[in-house]
Design an enzyme around this catalytic site. Structure first.
Site, PDB file in Angstrom:
ATOM      1  N   LYS A  47       0.819  -1.195   0.000  1.00  0.00           N
ATOM      2  CA  LYS A  47       0.000   0.000   0.000  1.00  0.00           C
ATOM      3  C   LYS A  47       0.861   1.256   0.000  1.00  0.00           C
ATOM      4  O   LYS A  47       0.387   2.341  -0.276  1.00  0.00           O
ATOM      5  CB  LYS A  47      -0.892   0.024   1.260  1.00  0.00           C
ATOM      6  CG  LYS A  47      -1.822  -1.134   1.385  1.00  0.00           C
ATOM      7  CD  LYS A  47      -2.541  -1.038   2.759  1.00  0.00           C
ATOM      8  CE  LYS A  47      -2.803  -2.415   3.290  1.00  0.00           C
ATOM      9  NZ  LYS A  47      -3.175  -2.440   4.692  1.00  0.00           N
ATOM     10  N   GLU A 103       7.645   2.818  -6.418  1.00  0.00           N
ATOM     11  CA  GLU A 103       7.793   2.358  -5.038  1.00  0.00           C
ATOM     12  C   GLU A 103       7.916   3.553  -4.095  1.00  0.00           C
ATOM     13  O   GLU A 103       8.374   4.621  -4.499  1.00  0.00           O
ATOM     14  CB  GLU A 103       9.058   1.493  -4.909  1.00  0.00           C
ATOM     15  CG  GLU A 103       8.785   0.007  -4.741  1.00  0.00           C
ATOM     16  CD  GLU A 103       8.136  -0.383  -3.411  1.00  0.00           C
ATOM     17  OE1 GLU A 103       7.429   0.447  -2.798  1.00  0.00           O
ATOM     18  OE2 GLU A 103       8.320  -1.525  -3.002  1.00  0.00           O
ATOM     19  N   ASP A 104       7.516   3.343  -2.865  1.00  0.00           N
ATOM     20  CA  ASP A 104       7.716   4.408  -1.876  1.00  0.00           C
ATOM     21  C   ASP A 104       9.137   4.384  -1.327  1.00  0.00           C
ATOM     22  O   ASP A 104       9.758   5.424  -1.152  1.00  0.00           O
ATOM     23  CB  ASP A 104       6.684   4.297  -0.733  1.00  0.00           C
ATOM     24  CG  ASP A 104       6.617   2.896  -0.134  1.00  0.00           C
ATOM     25  OD1 ASP A 104       7.123   1.944  -0.759  1.00  0.00           O
ATOM     26  OD2 ASP A 104       6.063   2.759   0.964  1.00  0.00           O
ATOM     27  N   ASP A 107      14.534  -0.089   0.961  1.00  0.00           N
ATOM     28  CA  ASP A 107      15.203  -0.162   2.262  1.00  0.00           C
ATOM     29  C   ASP A 107      16.283  -1.237   2.154  1.00  0.00           C
ATOM     30  O   ASP A 107      17.398  -0.952   1.714  1.00  0.00           O
ATOM     31  CB  ASP A 107      14.148  -0.473   3.340  1.00  0.00           C
ATOM     32  CG  ASP A 107      14.646  -0.254   4.748  1.00  0.00           C
ATOM     33  OD1 ASP A 107      15.794  -0.623   5.035  1.00  0.00           O
ATOM     34  OD2 ASP A 107      13.890   0.288   5.584  1.00  0.00           O
ATOM     35  N   ASP A 163       3.955   3.245   6.582  1.00  0.00           N
ATOM     36  CA  ASP A 163       3.270   2.995   7.855  1.00  0.00           C
ATOM     37  C   ASP A 163       4.178   2.416   8.923  1.00  0.00           C
ATOM     38  O   ASP A 163       5.243   1.867   8.638  1.00  0.00           O
ATOM     39  CB  ASP A 163       2.141   1.982   7.633  1.00  0.00           C
ATOM     40  CG  ASP A 163       2.690   0.566   7.396  1.00  0.00           C
ATOM     41  OD1 ASP A 163       3.526   0.397   6.497  1.00  0.00           O
ATOM     42  OD2 ASP A 163       2.307  -0.351   8.148  1.00  0.00           O
TER      43      ASP A 163
HETATM   44  O1  LIG Z   1      13.539  -2.689   0.574  1.00  0.00           O
HETATM   45  P1  LIG Z   1      12.712  -3.469   1.544  1.00  0.00           P
HETATM   46  O2  LIG Z   1      13.501  -3.686   2.828  1.00  0.00           O
HETATM   47  O3  LIG Z   1      12.226  -4.744   1.002  1.00  0.00           O
HETATM   48  O4  LIG Z   1      11.460  -2.579   1.993  1.00  0.00           O
HETATM   49  C1  LIG Z   1      10.652  -1.860   1.114  1.00  0.00           C
HETATM   50  C2  LIG Z   1       9.235  -2.335   1.077  1.00  0.00           C
HETATM   51  O5  LIG Z   1       8.674  -2.465   2.387  1.00  0.00           O
HETATM   52  C3  LIG Z   1       7.485  -1.701   2.510  1.00  0.00           C
HETATM   53  O6  LIG Z   1       6.325  -2.432   2.237  1.00  0.00           O
HETATM   54  P2  LIG Z   1       5.492  -3.267   3.345  1.00  0.00           P
HETATM   55  O7  LIG Z   1       5.892  -4.704   3.262  1.00  0.00           O
HETATM   56  O8  LIG Z   1       5.641  -2.604   4.667  1.00  0.00           O
HETATM   57  O9  LIG Z   1       4.002  -3.149   2.835  1.00  0.00           O
HETATM   58  P3  LIG Z   1       3.083  -1.815   2.788  1.00  0.00           P
HETATM   59  O10 LIG Z   1       3.568  -0.993   1.630  1.00  0.00           O
HETATM   60  O11 LIG Z   1       1.701  -2.320   2.592  1.00  0.00           O
HETATM   61  O12 LIG Z   1       3.261  -1.099   4.097  1.00  0.00           O
HETATM   62  C4  LIG Z   1       7.661  -0.613   1.478  1.00  0.00           C
HETATM   63  O13 LIG Z   1       6.431  -0.059   1.098  1.00  0.00           O
HETATM   64  C5  LIG Z   1       8.382  -1.308   0.353  1.00  0.00           C
HETATM   65  O14 LIG Z   1       7.484  -1.953  -0.525  1.00  0.00           O
HETATM   66  O1  HPA Z   2      11.454   2.987   7.007  1.00  0.00           O
HETATM   67  C1  HPA Z   2      10.395   2.394   6.683  1.00  0.00           C
HETATM   68  N1  HPA Z   2       9.178   2.827   7.127  1.00  0.00           N
HETATM   69  C2  HPA Z   2       8.003   2.221   6.807  1.00  0.00           C
HETATM   70  N2  HPA Z   2       7.940   1.157   6.024  1.00  0.00           N
HETATM   71  C3  HPA Z   2       9.108   0.674   5.539  1.00  0.00           C
HETATM   72  N3  HPA Z   2       9.314  -0.375   4.741  1.00  0.00           N
HETATM   73  C4  HPA Z   2      10.631  -0.448   4.538  1.00  0.00           C
HETATM   74  N4  HPA Z   2      11.285   0.528   5.190  1.00  0.00           N
HETATM   75  C5  HPA Z   2      10.347   1.257   5.834  1.00  0.00           C
HETATM   76 MG   LIG Z   3       4.528  -1.275   5.614  1.00  0.00          MG
END
Ligand SMILES: O=P(O)(O)OC[C@H]1O[C@H](OP(=O)(O)OP(=O)(O)O)[C@H](O)[C@@H]1O
Ligand code: HPA
Ligand SMILES: [Mg+2]
Length: 184
Positions: A47, A103-104, A107, A163
């Protein structure tokens, strides 16, 4: 809103919007230069990327179609499990399409690395990534991210789609949480 829960603002609402306009112009110019004349297919990762996706699509000065995929690697934790699950797949075939993953945050890079392999196997005409945020110090796998909005420190951030346990996605800026939030 969220009185006392946000410790600092890392990227302001204005900085986000300015960066989106800059990225949108640059990306449209790059695709035009590469001779892409059809619509771009934006794949937003739910999301977290929803806010970025909707603002970016409206700023982009070229036609784009919107698709969403939901994958989850974090659940309610603050670090990636590395195990990626598809919660919602694309609604259609992307073979022959120019796909831009929106992507947001990158990480650890684990989510994106998995997603790139998964989408590449569906034979798009091109496959690139645009991420609003990236944490260079947290990267565990090297992923080719062509467009990045902001490189940020290795801290857990929330807001603008991101989130912590499903909260704070509705903030218009990117911030860090007060430690008391984690302990409560
Ligand atoms: O580079 P990484 O360490 O893999 O992290 C990045 C991913 O983690 C988060 O998603 P999340 O699994 O929290 O789902 P969400 O977007 O629904 O919160 C974020 O939105 C990225 O998609
Ligand atoms: O820093 C963060 N914040 C929230 N969601 C995330 N998913 C990967 N990294 C992050
Ligand atoms: Mg998340």
């Amino acid at each position: 809103m969220y009185e006392g829960e946000i410790a600092s603002v890392l990227v302001t609402e204005q900085q986000i919007q300015d960066k989106i306009n800059e990225l949108a112009k640059q990306i449209a110019a790059d695709y035009a230069r590469d001779g892409v004349t059809g619509d771009l297919l934006l794949v937003g990762v739910l999301k977290g990327a929803v806010m970025f996706m909707t603002d970016f699509a409206r700023a982009l000065p070229m036609p784009a179609q919107l698709e969403f995929m939901a994958v989850s690697s974090y659940g309610s934790a603050t670090s990636s499990s590395g195990v990626v699950r598809i919660l919602k797949d694309l609604d259609r075939d992307i073979a022959g399409k120019h796909v831009l993953i929106v992507e947001d945050i990158v990480d650890s890079g684990l989510t994106l690395s998995w997603l790139l392999k998964n989408l590449a196997s569906r034979n798009p005409a091109s496959l690139e990534v645009c991420s609003l945020l990236r944490k260079p110090e947290a990267v565990k796998v090297d992923v080719p991210v062509r467009y990045v909005g902001f490189d940020i420190p290795n801290e857990f951030v929330v807001g603008y789609g991101l989130d912590y346990a499903e909260r704070y996605r509705d903030l218009p800026y990117i911030g860090t949480l007060d430690p008391k939030v984690y302990s409560s």
